[in-house]
Scaffold this motif. Structure first.
Motif, PDB file in Angstrom:
ATOM      1  N   LEU A  30       0.819  -1.212   0.000  1.00 30.51           N
ATOM      2  CA  LEU A  30       0.000   0.000   0.000  1.00 30.51           C
ATOM      3  C   LEU A  30       0.845   1.251   0.000  1.00 30.51           C
ATOM      4  O   LEU A  30       0.340   2.339  -0.219  1.00 30.51           O
ATOM      5  CB  LEU A  30      -0.927   0.008   1.226  1.00 30.51           C
ATOM      6  CG  LEU A  30      -1.899  -1.156   1.311  1.00 30.51           C
ATOM      7  CD1 LEU A  30      -2.644  -1.101   2.633  1.00 30.51           C
ATOM      8  CD2 LEU A  30      -2.864  -1.126   0.143  1.00 30.51           C
ATOM      9  N   GLY A  31       2.118   1.109   0.277  1.00 34.88           N
ATOM     10  CA  GLY A  31       3.021   2.245   0.328  1.00 34.88           C
ATOM     11  C   GLY A  31       4.039   2.040   1.426  1.00 34.88           C
ATOM     12  O   GLY A  31       3.955   1.108   2.217  1.00 34.88           O
ATOM     13  N   GLU A  32       4.998   2.928   1.457  1.00 33.65           N
ATOM     14  CA  GLU A  32       6.098   2.813   2.402  1.00 33.65           C
ATOM     15  C   GLU A  32       5.875   3.763   3.575  1.00 33.65           C
ATOM     16  O   GLU A  32       5.620   4.950   3.382  1.00 33.65           O
ATOM     17  CB  GLU A  32       7.401   3.163   1.674  1.00 33.65           C
ATOM     18  CG  GLU A  32       8.639   2.918   2.463  1.00 33.65           C
ATOM     19  CD  GLU A  32       9.886   3.214   1.643  1.00 33.65           C
ATOM     20  OE1 GLU A  32      10.750   3.923   2.163  1.00 33.65           O
ATOM     21  OE2 GLU A  32       9.978   2.745   0.495  1.00 33.65           O
ATOM     22  N   PHE A  33       5.953   3.220   4.777  1.00 33.63           N
ATOM     23  CA  PHE A  33       5.829   4.045   5.968  1.00 33.63           C
ATOM     24  C   PHE A  33       7.103   4.857   6.152  1.00 33.63           C
ATOM     25  O   PHE A  33       8.176   4.340   5.930  1.00 33.63           O
ATOM     26  CB  PHE A  33       5.591   3.160   7.206  1.00 33.63           C
ATOM     27  CG  PHE A  33       5.416   3.936   8.468  1.00 33.63           C
ATOM     28  CD1 PHE A  33       4.215   4.548   8.747  1.00 33.63           C
ATOM     29  CD2 PHE A  33       6.461   4.082   9.353  1.00 33.63           C
ATOM     30  CE1 PHE A  33       4.056   5.281   9.903  1.00 33.63           C
ATOM     31  CE2 PHE A  33       6.324   4.815  10.513  1.00 33.63           C
ATOM     32  CZ  PHE A  33       5.105   5.413  10.787  1.00 33.63           C
ATOM     33  N   PHE A  68       6.714   7.061 -21.033  1.00 35.30           N
ATOM     34  CA  PHE A  68       7.922   7.237 -20.231  1.00 35.30           C
ATOM     35  C   PHE A  68       7.804   8.473 -19.346  1.00 35.30           C
ATOM     36  O   PHE A  68       8.235   8.453 -18.187  1.00 35.30           O
ATOM     37  CB  PHE A  68       9.170   7.344 -21.113  1.00 35.30           C
ATOM     38  CG  PHE A  68      10.416   7.442 -20.291  1.00 35.30           C
ATOM     39  CD1 PHE A  68      10.999   6.311 -19.754  1.00 35.30           C
ATOM     40  CD2 PHE A  68      10.978   8.677 -20.007  1.00 35.30           C
ATOM     41  CE1 PHE A  68      12.124   6.401 -18.955  1.00 35.30           C
ATOM     42  CE2 PHE A  68      12.107   8.770 -19.226  1.00 35.30           C
ATOM     43  CZ  PHE A  68      12.681   7.626 -18.700  1.00 35.30           C
ATOM     44  N   VAL A  69       7.207   9.555 -19.854  1.00 38.85           N
ATOM     45  CA  VAL A  69       7.017  10.773 -19.053  1.00 38.85           C
ATOM     46  C   VAL A  69       6.185  10.443 -17.807  1.00 38.85           C
ATOM     47  O   VAL A  69       6.523  10.848 -16.694  1.00 38.85           O
ATOM     48  CB  VAL A  69       6.339  11.890 -19.876  1.00 38.85           C
ATOM     49  CG1 VAL A  69       5.924  13.047 -19.004  1.00 38.85           C
ATOM     50  CG2 VAL A  69       7.250  12.365 -20.979  1.00 38.85           C
ATOM     51  N   ASP A  70       5.082   9.682 -18.007  1.00 41.22           N
ATOM     52  CA  ASP A  70       4.237   9.306 -16.873  1.00 41.22           C
ATOM     53  C   ASP A  70       5.013   8.476 -15.860  1.00 41.22           C
ATOM     54  O   ASP A  70       4.922   8.698 -14.650  1.00 41.22           O
ATOM     55  CB  ASP A  70       3.029   8.497 -17.342  1.00 41.22           C
ATOM     56  CG  ASP A  70       2.095   9.294 -18.219  1.00 41.22           C
ATOM     57  OD1 ASP A  70       2.058  10.532 -18.089  1.00 41.22           O
ATOM     58  OD2 ASP A  70       1.395   8.668 -19.047  1.00 41.22           O
ATOM     59  N   PHE A  71       5.769   7.505 -16.366  1.00 40.57           N
ATOM     60  CA  PHE A  71       6.565   6.658 -15.475  1.00 40.57           C
ATOM     61  C   PHE A  71       7.535   7.498 -14.652  1.00 40.57           C
ATOM     62  O   PHE A  71       7.639   7.331 -13.435  1.00 40.57           O
ATOM     63  CB  PHE A  71       7.329   5.604 -16.276  1.00 40.57           C
ATOM     64  CG  PHE A  71       8.373   4.902 -15.470  1.00 40.57           C
ATOM     65  CD1 PHE A  71       8.029   3.902 -14.581  1.00 40.57           C
ATOM     66  CD2 PHE A  71       9.709   5.265 -15.575  1.00 40.57           C
ATOM     67  CE1 PHE A  71       8.988   3.263 -13.801  1.00 40.57           C
ATOM     68  CE2 PHE A  71      10.673   4.639 -14.814  1.00 40.57           C
ATOM     69  CZ  PHE A  71      10.315   3.633 -13.926  1.00 40.57           C
ATOM     70  N   PRO A 121       9.607  10.514  -7.682  1.00 39.19           N
ATOM     71  CA  PRO A 121       9.325  10.422  -6.241  1.00 39.19           C
ATOM     72  C   PRO A 121      10.284   9.473  -5.512  1.00 39.19           C
ATOM     73  O   PRO A 121      10.718   9.764  -4.399  1.00 39.19           O
ATOM     74  CB  PRO A 121       7.890   9.901  -6.184  1.00 39.19           C
ATOM     75  CG  PRO A 121       7.281  10.337  -7.471  1.00 39.19           C
ATOM     76  CD  PRO A 121       8.401  10.251  -8.479  1.00 39.19           C
ATOM     77  N   HIS A 122      10.616   8.354  -6.143  1.00 38.91           N
ATOM     78  CA  HIS A 122      11.562   7.425  -5.532  1.00 38.91           C
ATOM     79  C   HIS A 122      12.942   8.072  -5.397  1.00 38.91           C
ATOM     80  O   HIS A 122      13.576   7.979  -4.343  1.00 38.91           O
ATOM     81  CB  HIS A 122      11.658   6.143  -6.361  1.00 38.91           C
ATOM     82  CG  HIS A 122      12.706   5.202  -5.869  1.00 38.91           C
ATOM     83  ND1 HIS A 122      12.493   4.366  -4.801  1.00 38.91           N
ATOM     84  CD2 HIS A 122      13.980   4.995  -6.277  1.00 38.91           C
ATOM     85  CE1 HIS A 122      13.593   3.676  -4.568  1.00 38.91           C
ATOM     86  NE2 HIS A 122      14.511   4.031  -5.451  1.00 38.91           N
ATOM     87  N   ALA A 123      13.393   8.724  -6.454  1.00 37.31           N
ATOM     88  CA  ALA A 123      14.718   9.352  -6.441  1.00 37.31           C
ATOM     89  C   ALA A 123      14.799  10.461  -5.395  1.00 37.31           C
ATOM     90  O   ALA A 123      15.822  10.590  -4.709  1.00 37.31           O
ATOM     91  CB  ALA A 123      15.061   9.893  -7.825  1.00 37.31           C
ATOM     92  N   ASP A 154      19.119  13.859 -11.858  1.00 39.89           N
ATOM     93  CA  ASP A 154      18.305  12.905 -12.609  1.00 39.89           C
ATOM     94  C   ASP A 154      17.138  13.605 -13.295  1.00 39.89           C
ATOM     95  O   ASP A 154      16.839  13.338 -14.459  1.00 39.89           O
ATOM     96  CB  ASP A 154      17.765  11.809 -11.682  1.00 39.89           C
ATOM     97  CG  ASP A 154      18.843  10.904 -11.142  1.00 39.89           C
ATOM     98  OD1 ASP A 154      20.013  11.046 -11.563  1.00 39.89           O
ATOM     99  OD2 ASP A 154      18.522  10.053 -10.301  1.00 39.89           O
ATOM    100  N   VAL A 155      16.482  14.490 -12.558  1.00 43.06           N
ATOM    101  CA  VAL A 155      15.343  15.221 -13.130  1.00 43.06           C
ATOM    102  C   VAL A 155      15.797  16.061 -14.320  1.00 43.06           C
ATOM    103  O   VAL A 155      15.138  16.090 -15.367  1.00 43.06           O
ATOM    104  CB  VAL A 155      14.660  16.106 -12.058  1.00 43.06           C
ATOM    105  CG1 VAL A 155      13.630  17.030 -12.679  1.00 43.06           C
ATOM    106  CG2 VAL A 155      14.029  15.221 -10.983  1.00 43.06           C
ATOM    107  N   TYR A 156      16.936  16.711 -14.183  1.00 46.79           N
ATOM    108  CA  TYR A 156      17.473  17.515 -15.287  1.00 46.79           C
ATOM    109  C   TYR A 156      17.730  16.646 -16.512  1.00 46.79           C
ATOM    110  O   TYR A 156      17.337  16.986 -17.624  1.00 46.79           O
ATOM    111  CB  TYR A 156      18.767  18.217 -14.851  1.00 46.79           C
ATOM    112  CG  TYR A 156      19.427  18.976 -15.984  1.00 46.79           C
ATOM    113  CD1 TYR A 156      18.996  20.259 -16.309  1.00 46.79           C
ATOM    114  CD2 TYR A 156      20.440  18.398 -16.737  1.00 46.79           C
ATOM    115  CE1 TYR A 156      19.578  20.957 -17.342  1.00 46.79           C
ATOM    116  CE2 TYR A 156      21.028  19.091 -17.779  1.00 46.79           C
ATOM    117  CZ  TYR A 156      20.589  20.364 -18.085  1.00 46.79           C
ATOM    118  OH  TYR A 156      21.165  21.051 -19.126  1.00 46.79           O
TER     119      TYR A 156
END
Length: 98
Positions: free
Chosen positions: A3-6, A44-47, A54-56, A66-68
Protein backbone atom coordinates in the motif's frame (compact mmCIF):
# COMPACT_ATOMS: atom_id res chain seq x y z
CA UNK A 1 0.70 -6.03 -3.04
CA UNK A 2 1.91 -3.11 -0.96
CA UNK A 3 0.00 0.00 0.00
CA UNK A 4 3.02 2.24 0.33
CA UNK A 5 6.10 2.81 2.40
CA UNK A 6 5.83 4.04 5.97
CA UNK A 7 5.98 6.94 6.89
CA UNK A 8 5.37 8.26 3.37
CA UNK A 9 1.85 6.82 3.38
CA UNK A 10 -0.32 7.87 6.29
CA UNK A 11 -2.53 5.42 8.14
CA UNK A 12 -5.58 7.20 6.73
CA UNK A 13 -4.29 6.84 3.15
CA UNK A 14 -3.48 3.16 3.72
CA UNK A 15 -6.99 2.52 5.05
CA UNK A 16 -8.45 4.33 2.03
CA UNK A 17 -6.44 2.12 -0.34
CA UNK A 18 -7.54 -1.02 1.51
CA UNK A 19 -11.13 0.12 1.15
CA UNK A 20 -10.66 0.70 -2.59
CA UNK A 21 -9.07 -2.75 -2.98
CA UNK A 22 -11.92 -4.41 -1.09
CA UNK A 23 -14.43 -2.65 -3.36
CA UNK A 24 -12.62 -3.99 -6.43
CA UNK A 25 -12.52 -7.50 -4.97
CA UNK A 26 -16.27 -7.31 -4.27
CA UNK A 27 -16.75 -6.78 -8.02
CA UNK A 28 -14.44 -9.76 -8.79
CA UNK A 29 -11.65 -7.47 -9.99
CA UNK A 30 -8.13 -8.28 -8.85
CA UNK A 31 -6.50 -5.04 -7.59
CA UNK A 32 -3.08 -6.39 -8.61
CA UNK A 33 -4.24 -6.88 -12.20
CA UNK A 34 -5.84 -3.44 -12.19
CA UNK A 35 -2.58 -1.88 -11.02
CA UNK A 36 -0.54 -3.80 -13.59
CA UNK A 37 -2.82 -2.57 -16.37
CA UNK A 38 -2.34 1.03 -15.27
CA UNK A 39 1.44 0.51 -15.34
CA UNK A 40 1.29 -0.97 -18.84
CA UNK A 41 -0.51 2.11 -20.18
CA UNK A 42 2.15 4.60 -19.02
CA UNK A 43 4.33 6.69 -21.29
CA UNK A 44 7.92 7.24 -20.23
CA UNK A 45 7.02 10.77 -19.05
CA UNK A 46 4.24 9.31 -16.87
CA UNK A 47 6.56 6.66 -15.48
CA UNK A 48 9.24 9.21 -14.62
CA UNK A 49 6.79 11.63 -12.97
CA UNK A 50 4.73 9.07 -11.04
CA UNK A 51 7.35 6.53 -10.02
CA UNK A 52 10.99 7.37 -10.69
CA UNK A 53 11.20 10.99 -9.54
CA UNK A 54 9.32 10.42 -6.24
CA UNK A 55 11.56 7.42 -5.53
CA UNK A 56 14.72 9.35 -6.44
CA UNK A 57 13.79 12.35 -4.26
CA UNK A 58 13.43 10.07 -1.24
CA UNK A 59 16.50 7.91 -1.83
CA UNK A 60 19.09 9.92 -3.77
CA UNK A 61 20.99 13.07 -2.88
CA UNK A 62 21.55 13.81 -6.58
CA UNK A 63 17.88 13.45 -7.58
CA UNK A 64 17.86 16.96 -9.10
CA UNK A 65 20.51 15.84 -11.62
CA UNK A 66 18.30 12.90 -12.61
CA UNK A 67 15.34 15.22 -13.13
CA UNK A 68 17.47 17.52 -15.29
CA UNK A 69 18.70 14.62 -17.43
CA UNK A 70 15.20 13.19 -17.79
CA UNK A 71 13.72 16.57 -18.78
CA UNK A 72 16.52 17.66 -21.13
CA UNK A 73 17.83 14.43 -22.63
CA UNK A 74 15.47 11.50 -22.21
CA UNK A 75 11.95 12.96 -22.49
CA UNK A 76 12.55 14.62 -25.89
CA UNK A 77 13.41 11.18 -27.31
CA UNK A 78 11.39 8.68 -25.26
CA UNK A 79 8.76 10.84 -23.59
CA UNK A 80 5.69 9.83 -25.60
CA UNK A 81 6.61 6.16 -25.99
CA UNK A 82 4.67 3.63 -23.96
CA UNK A 83 6.63 2.24 -21.05
CA UNK A 84 6.18 -1.53 -20.94
CA UNK A 85 6.84 -3.36 -17.71
CA UNK A 86 8.94 -6.46 -18.21
CA UNK A 87 7.57 -9.34 -16.16
CA UNK A 88 10.77 -11.33 -16.64
CA UNK A 89 12.90 -8.44 -15.39
CA UNK A 90 10.73 -8.00 -12.29
CA UNK A 91 10.95 -11.70 -11.39
CA UNK A 92 14.76 -11.89 -11.42
CA UNK A 93 16.79 -11.26 -8.27
CA UNK A 94 18.55 -7.89 -8.21
CA UNK A 95 21.99 -9.39 -8.73
CA UNK A 96 20.86 -11.05 -12.00
CA UNK A 97 19.62 -7.83 -13.62
CA UNK A 98 21.75 -6.32 -16.34
Amino acid sequence: MTLGEFPHVSLQDARQRVSEHKALLARDIDPGDERAQKHNDLTFVDFAEKFYVPHATMHKETWHEDVYKIDRRINPTLGKRLWRWSKTCQDKPDNDRR
